[in-house]
Design a protein around this motif. Structure first.
Motif, short mmCIF file in Angstrom:
data_model
loop_
_atom_site.label_atom_id
_atom_site.label_comp_id
_atom_site.label_asym_id
_atom_site.label_seq_id
_atom_site.Cartn_x
_atom_site.Cartn_y
_atom_site.Cartn_z
N PRO A 179 0.83 -1.21 0.00
CA PRO A 179 0.00 0.00 0.00
C PRO A 179 0.86 1.26 0.00
O PRO A 179 2.09 1.17 0.03
CB PRO A 179 -0.79 -0.14 1.29
CG PRO A 179 0.10 -0.93 2.20
CD PRO A 179 0.85 -1.88 1.32
N LYS A 180 0.22 2.41 0.02
CA LYS A 180 0.95 3.66 -0.06
C LYS A 180 1.81 3.84 1.20
O LYS A 180 1.53 3.25 2.25
CB LYS A 180 0.00 4.83 -0.26
CG LYS A 180 -0.87 5.14 0.94
CD LYS A 180 -1.74 6.36 0.67
CE LYS A 180 -2.56 6.74 1.90
NZ LYS A 180 -3.37 7.95 1.65
N PRO A 181 2.88 4.67 1.11
CA PRO A 181 3.81 4.80 2.25
C PRO A 181 3.13 5.36 3.50
O PRO A 181 2.22 6.19 3.41
CB PRO A 181 4.87 5.76 1.72
CG PRO A 181 4.76 5.69 0.24
CD PRO A 181 3.32 5.45 -0.06
N ASP A 182 3.64 4.90 4.62
CA ASP A 182 3.20 5.48 5.88
C ASP A 182 3.87 6.84 6.10
O ASP A 182 3.24 7.77 6.61
CB ASP A 182 3.52 4.54 7.04
CG ASP A 182 2.71 3.24 6.95
OD1 ASP A 182 1.56 3.30 6.45
OD2 ASP A 182 3.25 2.19 7.34
N TYR A 183 5.15 6.94 5.71
CA TYR A 183 5.84 8.23 5.80
C TYR A 183 7.11 8.16 4.96
O TYR A 183 7.61 7.09 4.61
CB TYR A 183 6.17 8.61 7.25
CG TYR A 183 7.16 7.70 7.94
CD1 TYR A 183 8.53 7.95 7.91
CD2 TYR A 183 6.71 6.59 8.65
CE1 TYR A 183 9.42 7.12 8.55
CE2 TYR A 183 7.58 5.75 9.29
CZ TYR A 183 8.95 6.02 9.23
OH TYR A 183 9.84 5.17 9.86
N VAL A 184 7.66 9.37 4.65
CA VAL A 184 8.91 9.52 3.91
C VAL A 184 9.83 10.38 4.75
O VAL A 184 9.43 11.46 5.22
CB VAL A 184 8.69 10.15 2.52
CG1 VAL A 184 10.02 10.33 1.79
CG2 VAL A 184 7.73 9.30 1.68
N GLU A 193 2.79 13.90 -3.16
CA GLU A 193 1.83 13.62 -4.22
C GLU A 193 1.64 12.12 -4.32
O GLU A 193 2.62 11.36 -4.33
CB GLU A 193 2.32 14.16 -5.58
CG GLU A 193 2.53 15.67 -5.62
CD GLU A 193 3.06 16.12 -6.97
OE1 GLU A 193 2.52 15.66 -7.99
OE2 GLU A 193 4.01 16.92 -7.00
N THR A 194 0.35 11.69 -4.43
CA THR A 194 0.02 10.28 -4.59
C THR A 194 -0.80 10.11 -5.86
O THR A 194 -1.81 10.79 -6.06
CB THR A 194 -0.78 9.76 -3.39
OG1 THR A 194 0.00 9.94 -2.21
CG2 THR A 194 -1.10 8.28 -3.54
N HIS A 195 -0.38 9.18 -6.73
CA HIS A 195 -1.04 8.94 -8.00
C HIS A 195 -1.81 7.62 -7.95
O HIS A 195 -1.60 6.77 -7.08
CB HIS A 195 -0.02 8.91 -9.14
CG HIS A 195 0.77 10.19 -9.25
ND1 HIS A 195 0.32 11.29 -9.92
CD2 HIS A 195 2.00 10.52 -8.75
CE1 HIS A 195 1.22 12.27 -9.85
NE2 HIS A 195 2.26 11.83 -9.14
N THR A 196 -2.74 7.46 -8.92
CA THR A 196 -3.61 6.27 -8.92
C THR A 196 -2.83 5.00 -9.24
O THR A 196 -3.29 3.90 -8.92
CB THR A 196 -4.74 6.46 -9.93
OG1 THR A 196 -4.17 6.72 -11.23
CG2 THR A 196 -5.64 7.62 -9.54
N ASP A 197 -1.70 5.09 -9.89
CA ASP A 197 -0.92 3.91 -10.24
C ASP A 197 0.06 3.51 -9.13
O ASP A 197 1.08 2.88 -9.38
CB ASP A 197 -0.17 4.11 -11.56
CG ASP A 197 0.66 5.39 -11.54
OD1 ASP A 197 0.61 6.13 -10.52
OD2 ASP A 197 1.35 5.66 -12.54
N ARG A 198 -0.28 3.91 -7.92
CA ARG A 198 0.49 3.58 -6.72
C ARG A 198 1.87 4.19 -6.72
O ARG A 198 2.81 3.69 -6.08
CB ARG A 198 0.61 2.06 -6.54
CG ARG A 198 -0.52 1.38 -5.79
CD ARG A 198 -1.86 1.69 -6.30
NE ARG A 198 -2.93 0.98 -5.60
CZ ARG A 198 -4.19 1.05 -5.94
NH1 ARG A 198 -4.56 1.81 -6.97
NH2 ARG A 198 -5.11 0.38 -5.28
#
Length: 493
Positions: free
Chosen positions: A217-222, A244-249
């Motif tokens: 899944p998407k990152p918890d943090y960077v 920024e988060t895109h639909t293609d993960r």
């Protein structure tokens, strides 16, 4: 003989109704977008009928008789029930018909992306519609070609690194264009950073460092570090973060240096963390020695303006030079051109003066002759001289009394203006603007008159007749240009 009398009995009854499609059928079906006319035929007694129409039990309001017209019919009329109800005084009756409207396939519910752990199962769903019902196919691109992996609305797969990826739901019917929709099966796992390890920035400008990662899944943090220290934008206002988060993960984290200095260039570390793991990348920020884009644009604009100004100045100077080169004609130069190009110029001018003076002499003689009251034989010889005292073509004989009366009538108007003696006349020649006085041979312009014409002589022109085009227009006003050349000569002399 008996007569059989039969009475006719009229039976009253409620309408009998039958519905049918009058027009709008194409090969037995109604196509979407067509205009359909539905008829309603009824027989009843009494025949005073009224009609009502219903679509799915909804009454259609309007003055509608025995025909219902449906324009630009849509797919919502597919499987719709049309009812025609007819009334008379006895009762009512009705007939119904279900419409079948053919239309192309469409995907009503598109499949959605699925995230699953390796070894688990995932289901993709695709709900389509159309009439007739479309055929469904699930396609996947493998080994440089598309393969069919399912043909039902739901596709269930076991998630592996080999089965993960993109799938297409395809719906098609005969003689219609197929439609499709994609969906992706993702495997949950640690993130993967995909940014460049070397990035550039201009010292003194705002600089951006990008850390792009794929994470399901998407990152918890960077987390960003520089020189081993974590960068905190709340404590250090020199930095800022953009996420920024895109639909293609795909997730992009951008570290912004507001006003870069030499101390800001060096090695940065980007770390991306999610539930399944983490990934780190060291990014080297290098000063860009090239000119910034703003400076390039400004320099190019200034250069273009400078070139335009220089071109404008050159054009103005060129026009000014052209204006100064235009000089007024020099009278002396014109005189030289007249001498060089037209050698007959002086001779023409002298001839004109000579003829004018001779005309005045003849006018004076006509005056003396009229005063005496009788003809006088005058045979003096007139010696012509120029203003410089040079002899002009020798002695010229004066005309006898038998000259042209018409000509002398024309010249009498000048007799009162000429009073000096003939012996004192001096004939002037045209002077040149540069003092040049050419030798003029006047003998070429005089010829003795023909013996057959004793009363009027003629002044023969030079061999270049075109040199004197103005004599006939200015000095000669007779019916013939050859009758008078400006001087009347003696008979046979």
């Amino acid at each position: 003989m008996k007569t059989d009398k039969r009475n006719k009995i009229g039976v009253q009854y409620a309408p009998k109704v039958r519905m049918f499609v009058k027009s709008g059928l194409s090969k037995g079906t109604i196509e979407e977008g067509d205009t359909v006319v539905i008829g309603c035929q009824a027989s009843a007694n009494p025949n005073n009928l009224s009609y009502k129409w219903f679509v799915n039990n909804d009454h259609i309001v309007g003055d509608i008789k025995n025909e219902l017209i449906l324009s630009n019919i849509s797919r919502r009329f597919n499987e719709a029930t049309i009812k025609c109800e007819v009334h008379n005084a006895v009762g009512k009756s009705a007939d119904t018909k279900t419409l079948e409207v053919a239309y192309g396939p469409s995907i009503r519910i598109k499949p959605v992306d699925v995230e699953s752990e390796a070894g688990s199962t995932a289901t993709l769903s695709c709900i389509v519609e159309g009439h007739p019902l479309p055929k469904i196919q699930w396609m996947r691109y493998e080994n440089n070609r598309f393969i069919r992996v399912g043909k039902s609305p739901n596709l269930t797969i076991t998630v592996t690194p080999q089965s993960a990826g993109q799938y297409w739901c395809k719906a098609s019917t005969e003689n219609r264009q197929a439609v499709e929709a994609p969906a992706v099966v993702y495997i949950k796992g640690p993130p993967k950073i995909m940014s460049n390890q070397t990035q550039y920035g201009v010292e003194g400008d705002s600089v951006r460092i990008e850390c792009v990662s794929f994470s399901v899944p998407k990152p918890d943090y960077v987390m960003w570090t520089f020189g081993g220290n974590e960068i905190n934008s709340f404590q250090n206002q020199e930095y800022a973060f953009l996420e920024e988060t895109h639909t293609d993960r795909i997730t992009k984290s951008t570290l912004v240096i507001r006003a870069s200095e030499a101390k800001h260039f060096g090695h940065y570390n980007c770390t991306v963390v999610n539930f399944y793991g983490m990934d780190s990348l060291e990014i080297n920020l290098v000063p860009d020695q090239s000119f910034p884009l703003v400076s390039i644009i400004a320099g190019g604009s200034c250069l273009a303006i400078f070139i335009l100004v220089v071109m404008l100045v050159i054009m103005l100077c060129h026009r000014k030079t052209k204006k100064t080169d235009v000089k007024k004609p020099d009278v002396t130069e014109l005189g030289k051109n007249c001498v060089d190009q037209f050698k007959e110029c002086d001779r023409n001018s002298s001839i004109i003066d000579l003829k004018l003076e001779l005309r005045q002499v003849e006018d004076s003689r006509d005056l003396d002759h009229s005063n005496a009251g009788s003809e006088t034989d005058l045979h003096p010889t007139l010696h012509l001289t120029s203003n410089l005292g040079l002899p002009l073509a020798g002695p010229v004989p004066l005309p006898e009394v038998g000259y042209d009366n018409e000509l002398m009538k024309q010249y009498q108007r000048y007799s009162g203006d000429f009073n000096q003696p003939i012996n004192n006349l001096n004939f002037k020649a045209y002077s040149q603007s540069n003092g040049y006085v050419p030798y003029v041979d006047y003998s070429r312009d005089y010829a003795p008159p023909a013996p057959s014409d004793s009363l009027s002589g003629s002044l023969s022109r030079s061999t270049e007749a075109s040199t004197y085009p103005s004599h006939c227009d200015t000095l000669h006003r007779q019916t013939s240009c050859g009758r008078l050349g400006g001087v009347v000569g003696p008979d046979g002399k």
